[in-house]
Design a protein around this motif. Structure first.
Motif, mmCIF file in Angstrom:
data_model
loop_
_atom_site.group_PDB
_atom_site.id
_atom_site.type_symbol
_atom_site.label_atom_id
_atom_site.label_comp_id
_atom_site.label_asym_id
_atom_site.label_seq_id
_atom_site.Cartn_x
_atom_site.Cartn_y
_atom_site.Cartn_z
ATOM 1 N N ASN A 1 0.801 -1.327 0.131
ATOM 2 C CA ASN A 1 -0.144 -0.046 -0.051
ATOM 3 C C ASN A 1 0.842 1.336 -0.105
ATOM 4 O O ASN A 1 0.523 2.304 0.633
ATOM 5 C CB ASN A 1 -1.082 -0.094 1.167
ATOM 6 C CG ASN A 1 -2.032 -0.931 1.055
ATOM 7 O OD1 ASN A 1 -2.472 -1.430 0.124
ATOM 8 N ND2 ASN A 1 -2.357 -1.683 2.085
ATOM 9 N N SER B 1 -6.958 1.839 3.796
ATOM 10 C CA SER B 1 -7.817 1.037 4.776
ATOM 11 C C SER B 1 -9.152 0.646 4.008
ATOM 12 O O SER B 1 -9.564 1.716 3.137
ATOM 13 C CB SER B 1 -8.025 1.648 6.028
ATOM 14 O OG SER B 1 -8.735 2.999 5.772
ATOM 15 N N PRO C 1 -11.534 -3.406 8.424
ATOM 16 C CA PRO C 1 -10.704 -2.456 7.373
ATOM 17 C C PRO C 1 -9.530 -2.658 7.205
ATOM 18 O O PRO C 1 -8.916 -2.372 6.027
ATOM 19 C CB PRO C 1 -11.080 -1.049 7.836
ATOM 20 C CG PRO C 1 -11.260 -1.237 9.185
ATOM 21 C CD PRO C 1 -11.686 -2.460 9.712
ATOM 22 N N ALA C 2 -8.556 -3.208 8.383
ATOM 23 C CA ALA C 2 -7.186 -3.508 8.294
ATOM 24 C C ALA C 2 -6.845 -4.750 7.465
ATOM 25 O O ALA C 2 -7.530 -5.494 7.465
ATOM 26 C CB ALA C 2 -6.581 -3.291 9.727
ATOM 27 N N SER D 1 -13.725 3.356 1.697
ATOM 28 C CA SER D 1 -12.205 3.185 1.874
ATOM 29 C C SER D 1 -11.332 4.401 1.704
ATOM 30 O O SER D 1 -12.028 5.351 1.189
ATOM 31 C CB SER D 1 -11.656 2.226 0.395
ATOM 32 O OG SER D 1 -12.392 0.989 0.420
ATOM 33 N N ASP E 1 -5.960 11.682 3.465
ATOM 34 C CA ASP E 1 -6.724 10.759 2.969
ATOM 35 C C ASP E 1 -7.704 11.187 1.743
ATOM 36 O O ASP E 1 -8.600 11.955 1.756
ATOM 37 C CB ASP E 1 -7.408 9.918 3.984
ATOM 38 C CG ASP E 1 -6.673 9.204 5.072
ATOM 39 O OD1 ASP E 1 -5.689 9.156 4.706
ATOM 40 O OD2 ASP E 1 -7.296 8.955 6.237
#
Length: 338
Positions: free
Chosen positions: A68, A83, A92-93, A121, A137
């Protein structure tokens, strides 16, 4: 009047610690004009063009296989985390993000999330051009599919689209026709890199592995994908084009007659296009004037520019010949709806 590359700019607003990704790059590229103009012809008959390849400083990103994170782009942007949605199987992890054939996916073991399952996400992006780097994000706020603009040998097929927002609900893409809208769409193009200032393909195939573009609606890369000129089509049965053919599409969409990267148009200017293979055609306007035929170096012949004058184009380069005098190969031909 030759084009120059825009300087990388900060992706983040330090005081608010949020992504500064509204299309503020419009002035960063040499072009005839980048203010949206009204579309005077129904989209089913003519559609419109774009003045820019991509208006986002974070438009190009990279991912290492199975990670990622990725390389830093020319703009200083780097993916540093991902995530999945809170409701994702197993939480989510632990999911790994990838872009496969222009579609976003998240994988954890045998679980694969795609499409609407990715809404919620978060893609963490770092601005590495700042010391110390800042991070924010991108949230996948919505997803849908829209049919391509192909016909004939390649009937229209669905293309994945996404709405990205920031943590404070700022849209990543803004609709040029309605800047107050909060839901402008974007598509992903993978496996190719572009010079936004030259409006050209610079790397394709293995040399561009891991790279992808987030292309907003109203940008040339978005339109190119819907025309069927996707560098990595979602299915093997879909159109497969060469880098030169895709570059011809970018020159045509942006009215880069001279092939220097200078756009003699404004985003939203009406245009009818047809490729030489006859499977990318956005319909015939009731009346039109012939504009040009196109290849990877720009206009191969030119009759009636869509917005600029012949004198303005002649100040940038030697004018292409009239199309009545051109009998060679071409990738696209264009008309101006009247």
């Amino acid at each position: 009047m030759t084009s120059t590359r825009a300087q990388p700019r900060s992706l983040f607003a330090p005081a608010a610690f949020v992504l500064a990704v509204l299309p503020a790059c419009a002035g960063g590229y040499d072009s005839y004009g980048e203010v949206s103009s009204a579309i005077t012809c129904d989209v089913s008959q003519c559609g419109s063009n774009a003045a820019e390849l991509n208006s986002l400083p974070i438009g190009e990103l990279h991912l290492f296989p199975g990670q990622n994170t990725g390389e830093v782009s020319d703009w200083g942007a780097r993916v540093v985390g991902f995530s999945a949605p809170l409701a994702a199987p197993g939480g989510p992890a632990g999911y790994t993000m990838s872009v496969v054939r222009g579609r976003l996916r998240a994988t954890k073991g045998s679980t694969v999330l795609m499409g609407a399952a990715l809404v919620g996400s978060r893609i963490s992006v770092e601005d590495a051009s700042i010391d110390p780097p800042l991070q924010a994000d991108l949230i996948i706020h919505d997803h849908d599919t829209q049919m391509s603009w192909t016909t004939g040998a390649y009937p229209a097929y669905p293309i994945d689209r996404y709405v990205f927002i920031t943590l404070d609900h700022r849209p990543v893409c803004v609709d040029a026709a309605d800047t107050s809208a909060n839901n402008a769409w974007a598509v992903l193009l993978s496996g190719e890199r572009y010079s936004w200032s030259d409006k050209a393909v610079i790397d394709a195939g293995p040399a561009a592995a891991g790279w992808f573009n987030i292309a907003c609606e109203d940008n040339a890369l978005y339109e190119m994908k819907f025309q069927g000129y996707d560098p990595e089509p979602a299915l093997l049965s879909l159109p497969h084009t060469t880098a030169n053919e895709r570059q011809a599409a970018l020159k045509m969409i942006t009215a880069d007659y001279c092939g220097t990267g200078y756009s003699f148009t404004e985003t939203g200017t009406s245009l009818h296009w047809l490729n030489d293979a006859l499977w990318s055609d956005n319909g015939a306007p009731p009346a039109s004037s012939f504009e040009a035929k196109w290849g990877p170096t720009g206009a191969l012949c030119l009759d009636n520019p869509r917005l600029a004058t012949l004198a303005e184009i002649a100040s940038e380069c030697d004018l292409p010949p009239p199309c009545s005098e051109y009998a060679g190969a071409f990738e696209w031909q264009t008309e101006n709806p009247m």
